[in-house]
Design a protein around this motif. Structure first.
Motif, PDB file in Angstrom:
ATOM      1  N   GLY A 158     -53.130  19.222 -17.949  1.00 17.35           N
ATOM      2  CA  GLY A 158     -54.108  18.921 -16.927  1.00 17.35           C
ATOM      3  C   GLY A 158     -55.525  19.311 -17.277  1.00 17.35           C
ATOM      4  O   GLY A 158     -56.360  19.409 -16.400  1.00 17.35           O
ATOM      5  N   LYS A 159     -55.803  19.533 -18.570  1.00 15.61           N
ATOM      6  CA  LYS A 159     -57.154  19.931 -18.937  1.00 15.61           C
ATOM      7  C   LYS A 159     -57.798  18.869 -19.819  1.00 15.61           C
ATOM      8  O   LYS A 159     -57.189  18.354 -20.737  1.00 15.61           O
ATOM      9  N   VAL A 160     -59.034  18.535 -19.503  1.00 12.44           N
ATOM     10  CA  VAL A 160     -59.821  17.603 -20.292  1.00 12.44           C
ATOM     11  C   VAL A 160     -61.123  18.303 -20.630  1.00 12.44           C
ATOM     12  O   VAL A 160     -61.857  18.723 -19.740  1.00 12.44           O
ATOM     13  N   GLY A 161     -61.411  18.427 -21.917  1.00 13.76           N
ATOM     14  CA  GLY A 161     -62.630  19.109 -22.317  1.00 13.76           C
ATOM     15  C   GLY A 161     -62.683  20.551 -21.861  1.00 13.76           C
ATOM     16  O   GLY A 161     -63.746  21.107 -21.606  1.00 13.76           O
ATOM     17  N   GLY A 162     -61.492  21.188 -21.724  1.00 14.01           N
ATOM     18  CA  GLY A 162     -61.437  22.578 -21.317  1.00 14.01           C
ATOM     19  C   GLY A 162     -61.454  22.791 -19.820  1.00 14.01           C
ATOM     20  O   GLY A 162     -61.332  23.912 -19.359  1.00 14.01           O
ATOM     21  N   LYS A 163     -61.621  21.728 -19.039  1.00 13.75           N
ATOM     22  CA  LYS A 163     -61.653  21.842 -17.591  1.00 13.75           C
ATOM     23  C   LYS A 163     -60.366  21.278 -16.994  1.00 13.75           C
ATOM     24  O   LYS A 163     -59.853  20.276 -17.448  1.00 13.75           O
ATOM     25  N   TYR A 164     -59.875  21.935 -15.945  1.00 17.41           N
ATOM     26  CA  TYR A 164     -58.636  21.491 -15.311  1.00 17.41           C
ATOM     27  C   TYR A 164     -58.847  20.155 -14.596  1.00 17.41           C
ATOM     28  O   TYR A 164     -59.834  19.961 -13.894  1.00 17.41           O
ATOM     29  N   ASP A 165     -57.940  19.235 -14.816  1.00 18.66           N
ATOM     30  CA  ASP A 165     -57.992  17.926 -14.173  1.00 18.66           C
ATOM     31  C   ASP A 165     -56.598  17.621 -13.642  1.00 18.66           C
ATOM     32  O   ASP A 165     -55.708  17.232 -14.402  1.00 18.66           O
ATOM     33  N   ARG A 166     -56.390  17.767 -12.345  1.00 20.98           N
ATOM     34  CA  ARG A 166     -55.056  17.598 -11.770  1.00 20.98           C
ATOM     35  C   ARG A 166     -54.582  16.158 -11.847  1.00 20.98           C
ATOM     36  O   ARG A 166     -53.392  15.893 -11.672  1.00 20.98           O
ATOM     37  N   ARG A 167     -55.495  15.223 -12.119  1.00 22.87           N
ATOM     38  CA  ARG A 167     -55.077  13.835 -12.268  1.00 22.87           C
ATOM     39  C   ARG A 167     -54.202  13.645 -13.500  1.00 22.87           C
ATOM     40  O   ARG A 167     -53.469  12.664 -13.597  1.00 22.87           O
ATOM     41  N   MET A 168     -54.278  14.581 -14.439  1.00 22.12           N
ATOM     42  CA  MET A 168     -53.489  14.483 -15.664  1.00 22.12           C
ATOM     43  C   MET A 168     -52.093  15.073 -15.493  1.00 22.12           C
ATOM     44  O   MET A 168     -51.234  14.878 -16.348  1.00 22.12           O
ATOM     45  N   SER A 169     -51.854  15.781 -14.407  1.00 19.91           N
ATOM     46  CA  SER A 169     -50.557  16.383 -14.163  1.00 19.91           C
ATOM     47  C   SER A 169     -49.973  15.814 -12.873  1.00 19.91           C
ATOM     48  O   SER A 169     -50.561  14.949 -12.241  1.00 19.91           O
ATOM     49  N   PHE A 170     -48.812  16.316 -12.502  1.00 28.01           N
ATOM     50  CA  PHE A 170     -48.168  15.869 -11.268  1.00 28.01           C
ATOM     51  C   PHE A 170     -48.121  17.001 -10.246  1.00 28.01           C
ATOM     52  O   PHE A 170     -47.289  16.996  -9.339  1.00 28.01           O
ATOM     53  N   ASP A 171     -49.039  17.969 -10.398  1.00 32.26           N
ATOM     54  CA  ASP A 171     -49.061  19.106  -9.488  1.00 32.26           C
ATOM     55  C   ASP A 171     -49.362  18.703  -8.055  1.00 32.26           C
ATOM     56  O   ASP A 171     -48.981  19.401  -7.111  1.00 32.26           O
ATOM     57  N   ASP A 172     -50.067  17.577  -7.876  1.00 32.85           N
ATOM     58  CA  ASP A 172     -50.442  17.159  -6.537  1.00 32.85           C
ATOM     59  C   ASP A 172     -49.399  16.272  -5.880  1.00 32.85           C
ATOM     60  O   ASP A 172     -49.568  15.852  -4.739  1.00 32.85           O
ATOM     61  N   VAL A 173     -48.297  15.999  -6.574  1.00 35.91           N
ATOM     62  CA  VAL A 173     -47.208  15.198  -6.005  1.00 35.91           C
ATOM     63  C   VAL A 173     -46.215  16.149  -5.350  1.00 35.91           C
ATOM     64  O   VAL A 173     -45.606  16.982  -6.018  1.00 35.91           O
ATOM     65  N   LYS A 174     -46.060  16.045  -4.037  1.00 38.33           N
ATOM     66  CA  LYS A 174     -45.220  16.983  -3.289  1.00 38.33           C
ATOM     67  C   LYS A 174     -43.820  16.459  -3.019  1.00 38.33           C
ATOM     68  O   LYS A 174     -42.917  17.226  -2.714  1.00 38.33           O
ATOM     69  N   ARG A 202     -43.214  16.405 -17.188  1.00 42.61           N
ATOM     70  CA  ARG A 202     -44.243  16.222 -16.162  1.00 42.61           C
ATOM     71  C   ARG A 202     -45.626  16.661 -16.634  1.00 42.61           C
ATOM     72  O   ARG A 202     -46.633  16.110 -16.223  1.00 42.61           O
ATOM     73  N   GLU A 203     -45.644  17.653 -17.473  1.00 41.73           N
ATOM     74  CA  GLU A 203     -46.912  18.254 -17.876  1.00 41.73           C
ATOM     75  C   GLU A 203     -47.676  17.419 -18.895  1.00 41.73           C
ATOM     76  O   GLU A 203     -48.899  17.443 -18.933  1.00 41.73           O
ATOM     77  N   ASN A 204     -46.945  16.685 -19.751  1.00 41.37           N
ATOM     78  CA  ASN A 204     -47.661  15.994 -20.830  1.00 41.37           C
ATOM     79  C   ASN A 204     -47.518  14.475 -20.808  1.00 41.37           C
ATOM     80  O   ASN A 204     -48.065  13.792 -21.679  1.00 41.37           O
ATOM     81  N   LEU A 205     -46.785  13.925 -19.852  1.00 45.09           N
ATOM     82  CA  LEU A 205     -46.529  12.480 -19.862  1.00 45.09           C
ATOM     83  C   LEU A 205     -47.821  11.668 -19.869  1.00 45.09           C
ATOM     84  O   LEU A 205     -48.024  10.810 -20.739  1.00 45.09           O
ATOM     85  N   ILE A 206     -48.694  11.902 -18.897  1.00 41.71           N
ATOM     86  CA  ILE A 206     -49.916  11.107 -18.788  1.00 41.71           C
ATOM     87  C   ILE A 206     -50.823  11.293 -20.001  1.00 41.71           C
ATOM     88  O   ILE A 206     -51.294  10.296 -20.582  1.00 41.71           O
ATOM     89  N   PRO A 207     -51.103  12.531 -20.438  1.00 41.97           N
ATOM     90  CA  PRO A 207     -51.915  12.673 -21.650  1.00 41.97           C
ATOM     91  C   PRO A 207     -51.311  11.985 -22.869  1.00 41.97           C
ATOM     92  O   PRO A 207     -52.040  11.422 -23.693  1.00 41.97           O
ATOM     93  N   GLN A 208     -49.979  11.993 -22.969  1.00 37.53           N
ATOM     94  CA  GLN A 208     -49.329  11.420 -24.145  1.00 37.53           C
ATOM     95  C   GLN A 208     -49.383   9.892 -24.165  1.00 37.53           C
ATOM     96  O   GLN A 208     -49.470   9.283 -25.234  1.00 37.53           O
ATOM     97  N   ILE A 209     -49.300   9.264 -23.011  1.00 37.07           N
ATOM     98  CA  ILE A 209     -49.253   7.792 -22.979  1.00 37.07           C
ATOM     99  C   ILE A 209     -50.613   7.167 -22.682  1.00 37.07           C
ATOM    100  O   ILE A 209     -50.736   5.943 -22.700  1.00 37.07           O
ATOM    101  N   ARG A 210     -51.614   7.973 -22.455  1.00 38.58           N
ATOM    102  CA  ARG A 210     -52.877   7.455 -21.922  1.00 38.58           C
ATOM    103  C   ARG A 210     -53.571   6.460 -22.851  1.00 38.58           C
ATOM    104  O   ARG A 210     -54.225   5.530 -22.382  1.00 38.58           O
TER     105      ARG A 210
END
Length: 229
Positions: free
Chosen positions: A4-20, A45-53
């Motif tokens: 969930g980090k882009v350029g050292g900053k947390y980006d929840r769009r890259m993870s599924f932490d916001d999916v309840k 869950r942690e790396n799916l989006i960064p890996q396929i982006r």
């Protein structure tokens, strides 16, 4: 780089932490197991989006599925229109925000449409490239898995092997059938409710609960809630 980090900053769009919704997260888990197994990649869950982006893994997935499609069409005269080839000349070394990444994603989506994935299940390129809709991306990939299964490829996305094996072991130990195993992730909700009420008070249910909690690693949420309607 941590999840969930882009350029050292947390980006929840890259993870599924916001999916309840736990059921949605379980679909993500099943997709990761299926896709990771095919591509021999570790996906979660942690790396799916960064890996396929950047679209590379999706084009590789299409290349593997195409082999099953070719075999299916060669043996079925009434197979109907299906893709004749996987995405061609896709860039295998590009950044997530590059034009090459967009072209990779577009090539995959064109192939998915040829595979007859419903248009309503096709994500928009910006859902992935600009992180506007990660669950739309998951939905498309699950739809691709279902179409691959229609073409004869193994795609057991409805019953995760680890969970199924856990229940098989319990059946052998207690000499009884947990008939809801194959339906726990499906649509027959009334039957699941009946099974829940009969198992919750027994020792067998406690072991089932512990098994699923260990497999799915869902802290703070009783596993029997997975089966609630």
């Amino acid at each position: 780089m941590p999840r969930g980090k882009v350029g050292g900053k947390y980006d929840r769009r890259m993870s599924f932490d916001d999916v309840k919704d736990e059921r949605m997260l379980m679909m993500v888990d099943k997709l990761c197991v299926w896709m990771g197994g095919i591509l021999e990649e570790t996906l979660n869950r942690e790396n799916l989006i960064p890996q396929i982006r950047n679209g590379v893994l999706m084009c590789r997935l299409a290349t593997v599925i195409q082999e099953s499609v070719d075999d299916y069409t060669s043996k079925n005269d009434e197979a109907g229109p299906l893709p004749r080839k996987a995405p061609q000349n896709f860039s295998q070394d590009c950044s997530n925000r590059s034009m090459e990444a967009r072209e990779n994603v577009m090539k995959f989506l064109t192939w998915a449409r040829e595979l007859r994935v419903p248009e309503s299940s096709i994500f928009s390129p910006d859902d992935l490239l600009k992180l506007k809709g990660k669950m739309n991306v998951v939905n498309t990939l699950l739809a691709v898995a279902r179409r691959a299964k229609d073409c004869g490829m193994a795609a057991d996305i409805d019953a995760p092997p680890k969970i199924a094996n856990a229940f098989i072991g319990l059946e052998e130990k207690f000499g009884k059938k947990f008939d809801h195993t194959s339906k726990a992730f499906g649509s027959q909700k009334s039957e699941l409710k009946t099974v829940t009420t009969t198992l919750m008070s027994g020792s067998a249910w406690k072991i089932v609960q512990q098994k699923i909690d260990a497999i799915l690693q869902l802290p703070g949420k009783p596993s029997y809630e997975i089966f609630r309607v």
